[in-house]
Enzyme design. Structure first.
Site, PDB file in Angstrom:
ATOM      1  N   SER A   1       1.360  -0.844  -0.225  1.00  0.00           N
ATOM      2  CA  SER A   1       0.281   0.130   0.076  1.00  0.00           C
ATOM      3  C   SER A   1       1.128   1.223   0.245  1.00  0.00           C
ATOM      4  O   SER A   1       1.818   1.535  -1.204  1.00  0.00           O
ATOM      5  CB  SER A   1      -1.258  -0.221   1.043  1.00  0.00           C
ATOM      6  OG  SER A   1      -2.015   0.987   1.236  1.00  0.00           O
TER       7      SER A   1
ATOM      8  N   ASP B   1     -10.413  -4.552  -4.290  1.00  0.00           N
ATOM      9  CA  ASP B   1      -9.856  -4.235  -3.556  1.00  0.00           C
ATOM     10  C   ASP B   1     -10.240  -3.042  -3.939  1.00  0.00           C
ATOM     11  O   ASP B   1     -10.380  -1.543  -4.802  1.00  0.00           O
ATOM     12  CB  ASP B   1      -8.241  -3.633  -3.875  1.00  0.00           C
ATOM     13  CG  ASP B   1      -7.347  -2.377  -2.946  1.00  0.00           C
ATOM     14  OD1 ASP B   1      -7.764  -2.168  -2.176  1.00  0.00           O
ATOM     15  OD2 ASP B   1      -6.398  -2.403  -2.643  1.00  0.00           O
TER      16      ASP B   1
ATOM     17  N   HIS C   1      -7.634  -5.110   0.291  1.00  0.00           N
ATOM     18  CA  HIS C   1      -6.559  -5.001   0.073  1.00  0.00           C
ATOM     19  C   HIS C   1      -5.024  -5.197   0.742  1.00  0.00           C
ATOM     20  O   HIS C   1      -4.677  -5.409  -0.034  1.00  0.00           O
ATOM     21  CB  HIS C   1      -7.082  -3.056   1.053  1.00  0.00           C
ATOM     22  CG  HIS C   1      -5.928  -2.057   1.033  1.00  0.00           C
ATOM     23  ND1 HIS C   1      -5.122  -2.153  -0.400  1.00  0.00           N
ATOM     24  CD2 HIS C   1      -5.158  -1.994   1.274  1.00  0.00           C
ATOM     25  CE1 HIS C   1      -4.057  -0.907  -0.061  1.00  0.00           C
ATOM     26  NE2 HIS C   1      -3.819  -1.210   1.055  1.00  0.00           N
TER      27      HIS C   1
END
Length: 269
Positions: free
Chosen positions: A107, A214, A244
């Site tokens: 991320s 996601d 995610h």
């Protein structure tokens, strides 16, 4: 789970807490770069997979995150965070000189890892990006257009189809459960542009992992950034229905198998 050692380093913004999952005779070094609002301790299972595959694993809590110093989730300049990650890499290389270095960024950590590879391109032997904040990520522009950033924390349900993952995240005192801060959002916007403008990483092997469901970092926007970053040595693996955090997903066994296979292909025996 592997044994954990704790280190405290001098970071750009104060004390930097670092976890090490050691290996008695590693064949490579792995540096895990966590995402926004969380901390390195959430990657214990991934560390176990990596140490089981021959890695000595290191993972910092970024400034303002976890056990590191700094105002919570305040990042005024991601270049400082990249410098901190490089400091951790130096710790690892000093302890185990001459070994290949693999960066694993999730991320926000994917953005940091991408920038690391641009700044220190001759150091990593491979990159692994999981749900990376890179390319066309619309959230910063949407938030910066508002007079006040709303107090809407990350939804635990957006992380994984496994409800235990969301429950543990919601109960974790080292996770930030408040709103994003404007300087951090501004830093995201600037660094997304910097990474987009600074070119590819040549033939550096890159594994891109992404959940097809996601909603925090949608796959199509990341694709733009990943394909721009890669110099041609890209391996892409997406996972149907996954959200995610693919390392915490119900299909994580498949994800970990992809990681092991990639490492076997790109690292020297």
């Amino acid at each position: 789970m592997p044994h954990v050692r704790e280190h405290t380093l001098d970071g750009t913004r104060g004390a930097l807490a670092v976890r090490e999952w050691p290996h008695p005779a590693p064949r490579f070094l792995a540096l895990v770069v966590h995402g926004y609002g969380e901390h390195a301790g959430r990657y214990e299972e991934l560390a176990g997979v990596l140490t089981g595959h021959g890695a000595a694993v290191y993972a910092p809590d970024h400034a303002g995150h976890g056990r590191s110093a700094g105002e919570r989730v305040l990042i005024e300049d991601f270049e400082d965070v990249v410098t901190d990650v490089h400091t951790v890499a130096e710790l690892a290389r000093t302890a185990r000189p001459g070994l290949p270095l693999v960066l694993v960024g999730h991320s926000m950590g994917g953005l940091i890892t991408a920038r690391y590879a641009q700044r220190y391109g001759d150091e990593p032997s491979a990159l692994i990006l999981s749900g990376p904040v890179i390319g066309a990520w619309e959230l910063p522009e949407r938030l910066l257009a508002l007079e006040e950033i709303p107090d809407t924390p990350v939804s635990p349900a957006a992380l994984s189809r496994d409800p235990a993952v969301g429950a543990a995240y919601a109960a974790d005192p080292l996770v930030w459960h408040g709103p994003m801060k404007r300087p951090t959002v501004e830093a995201f916007a600037r660094t997304l542009k910097t990474v987009a403008q600074d070119g590819d990483v040549g033939r550096l092997p890159l594994l891109w992992l992404h959940g097809e469901d996601d909603r925090l970092v949608p796959l199509p926007g990341s694709r733009i950034g990943v394909e721009r970053l890669s110099g041609g040595a890209l391996t892409e693996r997406t996972f149907a229905g996954a959200r995610h955090e693919v390392f915490h997903e119900t299909c994580k066994a498949e994800v970990f198998a992809e990681v092991r296979g990639f490492l076997d292909r790109v690292l020297p025996r």
